[in-house]
Motif scaffolding. Structure first.
Motif, PDB file in Angstrom:
ATOM      1  N   GLY A 168       0.930  -1.241  -0.183  1.00 27.48           N
ATOM      2  CA  GLY A 168      -0.053  -0.124  -0.053  1.00 27.48           C
ATOM      3  C   GLY A 168       0.783   1.350   0.096  1.00 27.48           C
ATOM      4  O   GLY A 168       2.025   1.243  -0.030  1.00 27.48           O
ATOM      5  N   ARG A 169       0.186   2.222   0.231  1.00 29.81           N
ATOM      6  CA  ARG A 169       0.835   3.708   0.336  1.00 29.81           C
ATOM      7  C   ARG A 169       1.578   4.016   1.373  1.00 29.81           C
ATOM      8  O   ARG A 169       1.550   3.289   2.420  1.00 29.81           O
ATOM      9  N   ILE A 170       2.436   5.108   1.260  1.00 33.09           N
ATOM     10  CA  ILE A 170       3.199   5.568   2.539  1.00 33.09           C
ATOM     11  C   ILE A 170       1.998   6.454   3.265  1.00 33.09           C
ATOM     12  O   ILE A 170       1.364   7.041   3.111  1.00 33.09           O
ATOM     13  N   ARG A 171       2.232   5.425   4.649  1.00 33.77           N
ATOM     14  CA  ARG A 171       1.018   6.166   5.746  1.00 33.77           C
ATOM     15  C   ARG A 171       1.634   7.532   6.414  1.00 33.77           C
ATOM     16  O   ARG A 171       0.851   8.017   6.562  1.00 33.77           O
ATOM     17  N   GLY A 172       3.148   7.583   6.408  1.00 35.68           N
ATOM     18  CA  GLY A 172       3.605   8.982   6.931  1.00 35.68           C
ATOM     19  C   GLY A 172       5.044   8.991   6.648  1.00 35.68           C
ATOM     20  O   GLY A 172       5.591   8.023   6.664  1.00 35.68           O
ATOM     21  N   ASN A 473     -13.096  25.260  -6.721  1.00 33.30           N
ATOM     22  CA  ASN A 473     -14.416  24.738  -6.800  1.00 33.30           C
ATOM     23  C   ASN A 473     -14.288  23.061  -7.204  1.00 33.30           C
ATOM     24  O   ASN A 473     -14.953  22.234  -6.664  1.00 33.30           O
ATOM     25  N   ARG A 474     -13.525  22.893  -8.215  1.00 34.37           N
ATOM     26  CA  ARG A 474     -13.208  21.583  -8.826  1.00 34.37           C
ATOM     27  C   ARG A 474     -12.687  20.671  -7.907  1.00 34.37           C
ATOM     28  O   ARG A 474     -12.769  19.273  -7.660  1.00 34.37           O
ATOM     29  N   LEU A 475     -11.744  21.079  -7.095  1.00 34.49           N
ATOM     30  CA  LEU A 475     -10.724  20.569  -6.219  1.00 34.49           C
ATOM     31  C   LEU A 475     -11.450  20.000  -4.642  1.00 34.49           C
ATOM     32  O   LEU A 475     -10.877  19.386  -4.089  1.00 34.49           O
ATOM     33  N   GLN A 476     -12.451  20.820  -4.584  1.00 32.61           N
ATOM     34  CA  GLN A 476     -13.033  20.750  -3.100  1.00 32.61           C
ATOM     35  C   GLN A 476     -13.222  19.541  -2.797  1.00 32.61           C
ATOM     36  O   GLN A 476     -13.859  18.300  -3.584  1.00 32.61           O
ATOM     37  N   GLY A 477     -12.865  18.915  -1.444  1.00 30.59           N
ATOM     38  CA  GLY A 477     -13.187  17.617  -1.219  1.00 30.59           C
ATOM     39  C   GLY A 477     -12.069  16.392  -1.597  1.00 30.59           C
ATOM     40  O   GLY A 477     -12.016  15.380  -1.097  1.00 30.59           O
ATOM     41  N   THR A 478     -10.980  16.833  -1.907  1.00 29.03           N
ATOM     42  CA  THR A 478      -9.837  16.257  -2.652  1.00 29.03           C
ATOM     43  C   THR A 478      -8.756  16.317  -2.053  1.00 29.03           C
ATOM     44  O   THR A 478      -7.632  15.724  -2.426  1.00 29.03           O
ATOM     45  N   ALA A 479      -8.370  17.284  -1.354  1.00 28.12           N
ATOM     46  CA  ALA A 479      -6.992  17.850  -0.602  1.00 28.12           C
ATOM     47  C   ALA A 479      -6.614  16.656   0.016  1.00 28.12           C
ATOM     48  O   ALA A 479      -7.193  15.853   1.173  1.00 28.12           O
ATOM     49  N   THR A 480      -5.145  16.444   0.181  1.00 33.71           N
ATOM     50  CA  THR A 480      -4.501  15.152   0.952  1.00 33.71           C
ATOM     51  C   THR A 480      -3.591  15.739   1.828  1.00 33.71           C
ATOM     52  O   THR A 480      -3.568  15.117   3.092  1.00 33.71           O
ATOM     53  N   VAL A 481      -2.868  16.813   1.593  1.00 36.42           N
ATOM     54  CA  VAL A 481      -2.000  17.359   2.624  1.00 36.42           C
ATOM     55  C   VAL A 481      -1.660  18.938   2.306  1.00 36.42           C
ATOM     56  O   VAL A 481      -1.724  19.096   1.078  1.00 36.42           O
ATOM     57  N   VAL A 522       0.259  12.805  -3.875  1.00 34.56           N
ATOM     58  CA  VAL A 522       0.982  12.999  -2.875  1.00 34.56           C
ATOM     59  C   VAL A 522       0.124  12.975  -1.630  1.00 34.56           C
ATOM     60  O   VAL A 522      -0.644  13.657  -1.580  1.00 34.56           O
ATOM     61  N   ARG A 523       0.606  12.077  -0.617  1.00 35.83           N
ATOM     62  CA  ARG A 523      -0.276  11.565   0.183  1.00 35.83           C
ATOM     63  C   ARG A 523       0.160  12.192   1.687  1.00 35.83           C
ATOM     64  O   ARG A 523      -0.512  12.270   2.526  1.00 35.83           O
ATOM     65  N   ALA A 537      12.946  18.431   1.440  1.00 39.58           N
ATOM     66  CA  ALA A 537      11.539  18.093   1.297  1.00 39.58           C
ATOM     67  C   ALA A 537      11.327  16.626   0.728  1.00 39.58           C
ATOM     68  O   ALA A 537      11.912  16.136  -0.180  1.00 39.58           O
ATOM     69  N   TYR A 538      10.333  16.031   1.576  1.00 35.96           N
ATOM     70  CA  TYR A 538      10.058  14.641   1.154  1.00 35.96           C
ATOM     71  C   TYR A 538       8.519  14.266   1.077  1.00 35.96           C
ATOM     72  O   TYR A 538       8.025  14.912   1.797  1.00 35.96           O
ATOM     73  N   PHE A 539       8.289  13.385   0.248  1.00 39.49           N
ATOM     74  CA  PHE A 539       6.746  12.803   0.173  1.00 39.49           C
ATOM     75  C   PHE A 539       6.549  11.449  -0.146  1.00 39.49           C
ATOM     76  O   PHE A 539       7.586  10.972  -0.592  1.00 39.49           O
ATOM     77  N   GLY A 540       5.538  10.945   0.397  1.00 36.20           N
ATOM     78  CA  GLY A 540       5.213   9.572   0.330  1.00 36.20           C
ATOM     79  C   GLY A 540       3.905   9.711  -0.753  1.00 36.20           C
ATOM     80  O   GLY A 540       2.930  10.272  -0.760  1.00 36.20           O
ATOM     81  N   SER A 541       3.785   8.449  -1.585  1.00 35.86           N
ATOM     82  CA  SER A 541       2.971   8.116  -2.674  1.00 35.86           C
ATOM     83  C   SER A 541       2.187   6.967  -2.463  1.00 35.86           C
ATOM     84  O   SER A 541       2.628   6.067  -1.740  1.00 35.86           O
ATOM     85  N   ASP A 542       1.262   6.712  -3.600  1.00 34.78           N
ATOM     86  CA  ASP A 542       0.477   5.370  -3.507  1.00 34.78           C
ATOM     87  C   ASP A 542       1.170   4.448  -3.683  1.00 34.78           C
ATOM     88  O   ASP A 542       0.844   3.061  -3.474  1.00 34.78           O
ATOM     89  N   ASP A 543       2.272   4.317  -4.551  1.00 36.61           N
ATOM     90  CA  ASP A 543       3.095   3.405  -5.087  1.00 36.61           C
ATOM     91  C   ASP A 543       4.009   2.800  -3.962  1.00 36.61           C
ATOM     92  O   ASP A 543       4.469   1.999  -4.258  1.00 36.61           O
TER      93      ASP A 543
END
Length: 684
Positions: A168-172, A473-481, A522-523, A537-543
């Motif tokens: 699964g994805r990176i959780r943190g 308006n299009r992006l509302q409800g889809t923010a991840t971080v 970017v999760r 800077a670092y990030f985790g993703s679904d892969d």
């Protein structure tokens, strides 16, 4: 008498590129310098203009792909050499991995030792040719070849870097004492594991054991003490007192190493230094449940420089404290002890449980007893983020965001807390609150700026994203971080469809918003300074990979597709036609790059042909290779490139467009544009 030729006057207009996206104004009314549409350009808050930023690459602590070198080795090949082979100097024993086979030369990576001129080279102990001259690091004879060879070396290193093992994805992902840590569910999806970067890749951080105690007395135990019960012993790694005092009533848990001599059991025990306790039963292994979404804060609750710790939570398990080696669960006493948000404020550790905000005893983040100062505050709505605001001992406050509103907590402790309703109309999406000069968060109304006012203890709320409201308006409800990049003066918002909004803030005020797309979601994200003073800077993703951001020339080997479209500029005369002659661009670059430039006239009318596309080379500040002698080159490029683009056509207005799609081009900024044109007649 001979008629005299009247010279045609060529007018010019020069303007800086600034302001960011404008999606709401009429296309012909947008101010010059703003942007009609874009992807993978940001506002350059240091040099000015719009910058095509660097990329990102996978990360696990091994050598970075973007730092990989290549060597050019002139050879006479008499046998067979293929990409991926390792060649060895027959005399020098130097080695290198073949990245590309050219006519008369090899491009090598991972070179060790020094190849000798004239020696034979072997592959698997078989001679395949001889070496004409010593290998030259970064020895390409052209800018284009150098970029391509660096890309090959980066790809070779990239293949070594793997995700933390699991599923699964990176959780943190988090940065602590110059090290990157990541949480990811195990292969079976039954628990969440913690991983730490190393020079050889990800290394799992083992969780220890907990044992519950009561009736603690005799002395206060220390980390590192030995816990003994009969023939069973273990090392105490963390003392977590929850209630009572070390006069005989202390109760809580010990985080301990694996016991030696068997298992602990219910009954009396002792610890080094004259400590007496009663154990509740057998020790239990510390585990983290799967499926969480982690949030962290680094904080030091003591005066010692050695006690900076990580505090985290994930919404599915207990909160915890981590010192880089040992993880200690924090038990608050809640029936469902699974906080979603964490903050350190006024000497307390704060945790949120849906609409309940709770904090530890002052100065003791592991203690959650009301007797020693722990407390609970009811918000009445699901809490989505916690954001302490800077201030002095008496003035610092904490914003508490919920789904539909924002509260502000004033005071210093349970003795004088004051919970005020800051905004009854604007809350925040989860994990989107950040501080950069003032607080920013994504609300139902758009991106909100929450700034302190001249009225003591008061805040002013203002939406700052109206200029891109259709996109919001299009992006509302889809923010991840969200994240703050201090060196770039940016507040960034990330969304599940791969969209990124980069809000540049200067002097506490937003100066523009630009849109990026990383090609993957970017999760989780962390940015901070290491001991060398630089921001990372670092990030985790679904892969399942962890990526280092803002580095290299590609999106982990994939090309960066970017475009920038400027609004139609009528040059202060919307009714007059103009014959456009040329545009002059001021560009600064980190190194060799290229951008395709084209244009449209007449407000994009289908009756007007689009201008031809021109590939414009960009050379790095400090120079480019223009004189090639083997092993030598001369750098003589300008600090700022002034690039001319020919224009051809007559219309009332003109829009410039810039496009790129490359995995090797360096980052560059387009700062200013000057247009040359001739004013003609009124449009009929």
């Amino acid at each position: 008498m001979r008629a005299q030729m009247v010279p045609v006057r060529v007018d010019t207009q020069h303007f800086s590129l600034a302001g960011g996206l404008d999606m709401v104004s009429a296309a012909t009314l947008i101010k010059p310098g703003f942007v009609l549409s874009s992807q993978n350009y940001e506002i350059d808050s240091v040099k000015g203009g719009y910058r095509r930023p660097p990329g990102y690459e996978r990360y696990d602590g091994q050598p970075a792909p973007s730092d990989a070198s290549y060597w050019l080795l002139m050879v006479d090949i008499t046998g067979t050499v293929a990409v991926g082979n390792t060649i060895t100097g027959a005399t020098s024993a130097a080695t290198g991995k073949v990245l590309q086979v050219n006519s008369g030369s090899l491009v090598l990576g991972r070179v060790t030792g020094v190849f000798a001129q004239g020696e034979s080279f072997t592959i698997a102990a078989v001679v395949q040719g001889s070496i004409i001259s010593a290998a030259v690091e970064s020895g390409a004879s052209s800018v284009e070849d150098d970029a391509a060879y660096r890309g090959l070396a980066a790809d070779d290193r990239r293949a070594d870097i793997l995700p933390p093992p699991g599923s699964g994805r990176i959780r943190g992902v988090w940065l602590y004492r110059d090290m990157v840590y990541a949480f990811r569910d195990n292969a079976g999806g039954t628990a969440c594991d913690l991983w730490k970067e190393s020079a050889s890749g990800w290394v799992q951080v083992p969780f220890l054991y907990e044992v519950t105690f009561s009736a603690g007395g005799g002395a206060t135990p220390a980390d590192g003490a030995t816990l003994t019960q009969g023939g069973v012993t273990a090392t105490i790694r963390r003392v977590v007192r929850r209630t009572g005092a070390w006069g005989g009533t202390a109760a809580g848990t010990f985080v301990i190493s694996a016991p030696s001599g068997g298992n602990f059991a219910a009954g009396a025990a002792t610890a080094t230094g004259g400590v007496t306790i009663t154990l509740a039963g057998i020790q239990t292994a510390i585990t983290r449940p799967p499926g969480g979404r982690y949030e962290f804060v680094n904080h030091n609750f003591t005066g010692s420089t050695d006690t900076l710790r990580v505090y985290g939570c994930d919404g599915v398990g207990t909160a915890f404290e981590f010192d880089g080696t040992y993880l200690a669960p924090i038990h608050t006493g809640m029936a469902t002890d699974a906080p979603s948000h964490v903050a350190a404020h006024k000497g307390h550790l704060f945790l949120s449980f849906r609409g309940s905000l709770q904090h530890s005893s002052i100065g003791f983040p592991l203690e959650w007893s009301p007797v020693t100062g722990a407390n609970e505050l009811g918000i009445g709505d699901d809490i989505t983020d916690l954001l302490p605001q800077p201030g002095d001992a008496g003035g610092g406050a904490m914003s508490i965001f919920s789904v539909n509103s924002t509260h502000v907590l004033y005071g210093s402790s349970a003795a004088d807390w004051q919970l005020a309703l800051g905004s009854p109309y604007a809350g925040a999406a989860p994990y989107t609150a950040e501080f950069i000069g003032s607080a920013f968060a994504l609300s139902q109304r758009g991106i909100q700026q929450i700034a302190a006012t001249s009225n003591f203890g008061d805040f002013q709320y203002a939406a700052v994203s109206g200029i891109i409201q259709p996109l919001i308006n299009r992006l509302q409800g889809t923010a991840t971080v969200s994240a703050v990049l201090k060196e770039r003066n940016q507040y960034r918002l990330f969304f599940s469809d791969n969209t990124i909004l980069a809000v540049t803030v200067l002097g506490g005020k937003p100066v523009g918003i630009m849109q990026l797309d990383y090609g993957r979601p970017v999760r989780c994200y962390v940015a901070g300074n290491k001991s060398d003073g630089r921001e990372y800077a670092y990030f985790g993703s679904d892969d399942g990979y962890v990526y280092r951001d803002l580095v290299g020339t590609s999106f982990d080997g994939d090309s960066i597709e970017s475009w920038l479209r400027l609004p139609f500029n009528h040059f202060n005369s919307p009714e007059h036609t103009k014959t456009f002659k040329k545009a002059v661009l001021d560009v600064v670059s980190d190194g060799p790059a290229s951008v395709q430039v084209t244009y449209e006239m007449g407000a994009g009318s289908v009756e007007v042909d689009a201008g031809s596309a021109t590939d414009v080379p960009i050379y790095g500040a400090g120079g480019y290779w223009d004189e090639f002698i083997w092993d030598e080159f001369t750098w003589d490029g300008p600090t700022v490139n002034r690039l001319e683009v020919s224009l051809d056509g007559t219309e009332t207005s003109l829009s410039m467009m810039f496009y790129g799609n490359s995995a090797t081009h360096q980052s560059f900024s387009i700062q200013n544009i000057a247009f040359h044109y001739i004013v003609r007649r009124l449009k009929r």
